[in-house]
Design a protein around this motif. Sequence first.
Motif, mmCIF file in Angstrom:
data_model
loop_
_atom_site.group_PDB
_atom_site.id
_atom_site.type_symbol
_atom_site.label_atom_id
_atom_site.label_comp_id
_atom_site.label_asym_id
_atom_site.label_seq_id
_atom_site.Cartn_x
_atom_site.Cartn_y
_atom_site.Cartn_z
ATOM 1 N N ALA A 137 1.008 -1.050 -0.114
ATOM 2 C CA ALA A 137 -0.088 0.079 0.013
ATOM 3 C C ALA A 137 0.590 1.209 0.064
ATOM 4 C CB ALA A 137 -0.837 0.008 1.073
ATOM 5 N N HIS A 138 2.094 1.410 0.682
ATOM 6 C CA HIS A 138 2.887 2.244 0.661
ATOM 7 C C HIS A 138 3.530 2.809 -0.478
ATOM 8 C CE1 HIS A 138 6.226 4.999 2.532
ATOM 9 N NE2 HIS A 138 6.937 4.339 1.591
ATOM 10 N N GLU A 139 4.103 1.749 -1.444
ATOM 11 C CA GLU A 139 4.495 1.701 -2.826
ATOM 12 C C GLU A 139 3.499 2.161 -3.799
ATOM 13 O OE1 GLU A 139 7.646 2.011 -2.649
ATOM 14 O OE2 GLU A 139 8.049 0.984 -0.757
ATOM 15 N N ILE A 140 2.386 1.640 -3.582
ATOM 16 C CA ILE A 140 1.229 2.080 -4.594
ATOM 17 C C ILE A 140 1.083 3.321 -4.173
ATOM 18 C CG2 ILE A 140 -1.312 1.859 -4.621
ATOM 19 C CD1 ILE A 140 -1.014 -1.260 -4.291
ATOM 20 N N ALA A 141 1.107 3.893 -2.961
ATOM 21 C CA ALA A 141 0.604 5.348 -2.642
ATOM 22 C C ALA A 141 1.641 6.554 -3.536
ATOM 23 C CB ALA A 141 0.806 5.730 -1.148
ATOM 24 N N HIS A 142 2.805 6.159 -3.571
ATOM 25 C CA HIS A 142 3.946 6.824 -4.324
ATOM 26 C C HIS A 142 3.423 7.032 -5.632
ATOM 27 C CE1 HIS A 142 7.019 7.563 -1.386
ATOM 28 N NE2 HIS A 142 7.399 6.156 -1.177
ATOM 29 N N ASP A 163 2.862 6.645 3.771
ATOM 30 C CA ASP A 163 2.626 5.931 5.191
ATOM 31 C C ASP A 163 1.162 6.259 5.436
ATOM 32 O OD1 ASP A 163 5.275 4.782 5.654
ATOM 33 O OD2 ASP A 163 5.712 6.459 6.441
ATOM 34 N N LYS A 164 0.674 7.426 5.319
ATOM 35 C CA LYS A 164 -0.574 7.717 5.804
ATOM 36 C C LYS A 164 -1.671 6.884 4.984
ATOM 37 C CE LYS A 164 -3.898 11.456 6.843
ATOM 38 N NZ LYS A 164 -4.055 13.076 6.992
ATOM 39 N N PHE A 165 -1.435 7.177 3.560
ATOM 40 C CA PHE A 165 -2.390 6.437 2.664
ATOM 41 C C PHE A 165 -2.310 4.752 3.091
ATOM 42 C CE2 PHE A 165 -2.872 3.630 -0.999
ATOM 43 C CZ PHE A 165 -3.826 4.192 -1.814
ATOM 44 N N PHE A 259 -2.475 12.959 1.936
ATOM 45 C CA PHE A 259 -2.645 11.703 1.493
ATOM 46 C C PHE A 259 -3.689 11.428 0.325
ATOM 47 C CE2 PHE A 259 -5.966 11.514 4.236
ATOM 48 C CZ PHE A 259 -6.670 10.053 3.933
ATOM 49 N N LYS A 260 -3.404 10.314 -0.460
ATOM 50 C CA LYS A 260 -4.380 10.045 -1.450
ATOM 51 C C LYS A 260 -5.774 9.479 -0.796
ATOM 52 C CE LYS A 260 -4.603 10.181 -6.025
ATOM 53 N NZ LYS A 260 -4.166 11.461 -6.594
ATOM 54 N N TYR A 261 -6.898 10.035 -1.293
ATOM 55 C CA TYR A 261 -8.016 9.773 -0.603
ATOM 56 C C TYR A 261 -9.109 8.815 -1.202
ATOM 57 C CZ TYR A 261 -11.815 11.134 2.780
ATOM 58 O OH TYR A 261 -12.775 11.344 3.714
#
Length: 534
Positions: A137-142, A163-165, A259-261
């Motif tokens: 999930a962290h790497e996807i968020a980037h 991290d928050k995502f 963060f991405k919502y």
Amino acid sequence: MRKVLLSMAPITVALVAGCGSGGDAPSDAMSGAKRVEAIASTLQACSYDGRPVEAKPAALAGSAPNDCVVAVKKVMDFTGLPANFTVVSGPVPNAAAVIMLDNNQVPRRVIAFNPKFMDDARAQVGGSPWGPISIMAHEIAHHLSGHTIVPGGSRPEIELEADKFSGFVLQKMGASRDDATRMILKVGNVHGTPTHPDKQRRAQAIAQGWNESCLQARSTGCDGSGAGGEPLSTTAPSSPSTAPTAQPAVLPRPGSIPFKYGRFVIDETGKLDPGRARAMDQRLYDLARNVGAEFTILVVNDLRGLSAQDYAWEMMRQLRVGKLDVGNGAVAVVAPRQHQAAVAFGPGFAKEAEFSNPDKQLLQWVDAAWNYCNDADGCQAWTDNLFDVFRLTLSNVEHTKWTIQYPSLGALITHYDEVNAERMRTKRAFDPATDQPLGNLIRVSGTVTSMSAPTGPGQANPRILGGALGYTAVAMKTDDGYPVALYVSPRLAGLMPAGKLKQGQRYTMVGRLQQTGDKAKQYSAMWLFSYDPL
């Protein structure tokens, strides 16, 4: 993180075998030596725990392990967003978000997994399945956030966003707060580094995302005491995953970690017609999937002491709407009970909406519609009237290219010089689809030489500066020797993790070409969409 020498030839197979939809697949390969030379200095990567990402030529060539593919799809099902990356395998420490050039020298986003990633990550957290899921999930968020991973490493502020995502998504998937933070507390750094915060700060960011997801869902146990368990595999909502319902939504508070919502229509009032809102949500999801641009509509009860304009810009930053590198996001805020409305356009999106006046139209909608919306049966057909304000702008955005086509200004100018020479030689007519360099998205690297607009013939256009959109201009010189005037929107710095531009600082920048010049007195110019210090 270090630069990696990488041949992209085998990646053609991996793009097909992996999951996700990371843009166009590479076409015919360049010669091997030429390809390696072109790509050697362009791969940029960021690992979860900050260890350097090292690879040899063709190392990131394998198709991703099936368990990784399945798990990535599971995470994406809960984000409400389309994938903009491809999944491959390679000798990375665990998992890494990677930006590399394809055979056409166009940057593509990739997530690389170590083949033993799932088993090793589980083992590090006592067999918990949430360990590898939190890293994914962290790497996807980037990539979903459009983070630019610059040579030399990541940056603490974008690591906290990712991290928050991660915490936000894991809560949706059924993890307890302890499940969500266990991996970073196990493998994170005790002390912060120039690229990654210490593990306690990162765990706090994960917990913040988990809490906001819990509050948004109006779940019980938002103190983090949920039991957790295996990641949900069958209950993910269909995309778009967060289609509006009659139940009002909960937005994050301005000023916390962005963060991405993953939502497109958010109605705190509960007055929009649910069916019509779902239809618009689907259209906006399709816009994000098909062209990468994102538009979020917020109908809110309370602006929390801000003007509608300031609140829209806060939410643009807070929700990371659009891809940060190309600025293709917009947030519309309607606060009927406070009789305010405004739209914040990211710098890329703004070029497609510069002749519209949505703020005035939104207030007209409030005046005409809100008395009806306050009835027991809500807005009904007035919901469509609200969405009609944006249809022309959305149509323009749908027909705009949002892929960065050139890694430098010199590469673009060389290409179009060759195209023009071929056209003169064959005496064919000018074709704007293939012969027009202006309007292309490019990435350039260089140093800001002056915070004042370059003036004189062939330099900054005085008709662009100031005016209703408030553009300023700064001067830079690219690493390949071209002077460039950068047109900067007044709100851009507030969206950038690096803050304001600084004279003498070297940056990597993304923008849309406005005019071409040379290496002497004739400036090139571009609308600046994003920047990161090097």
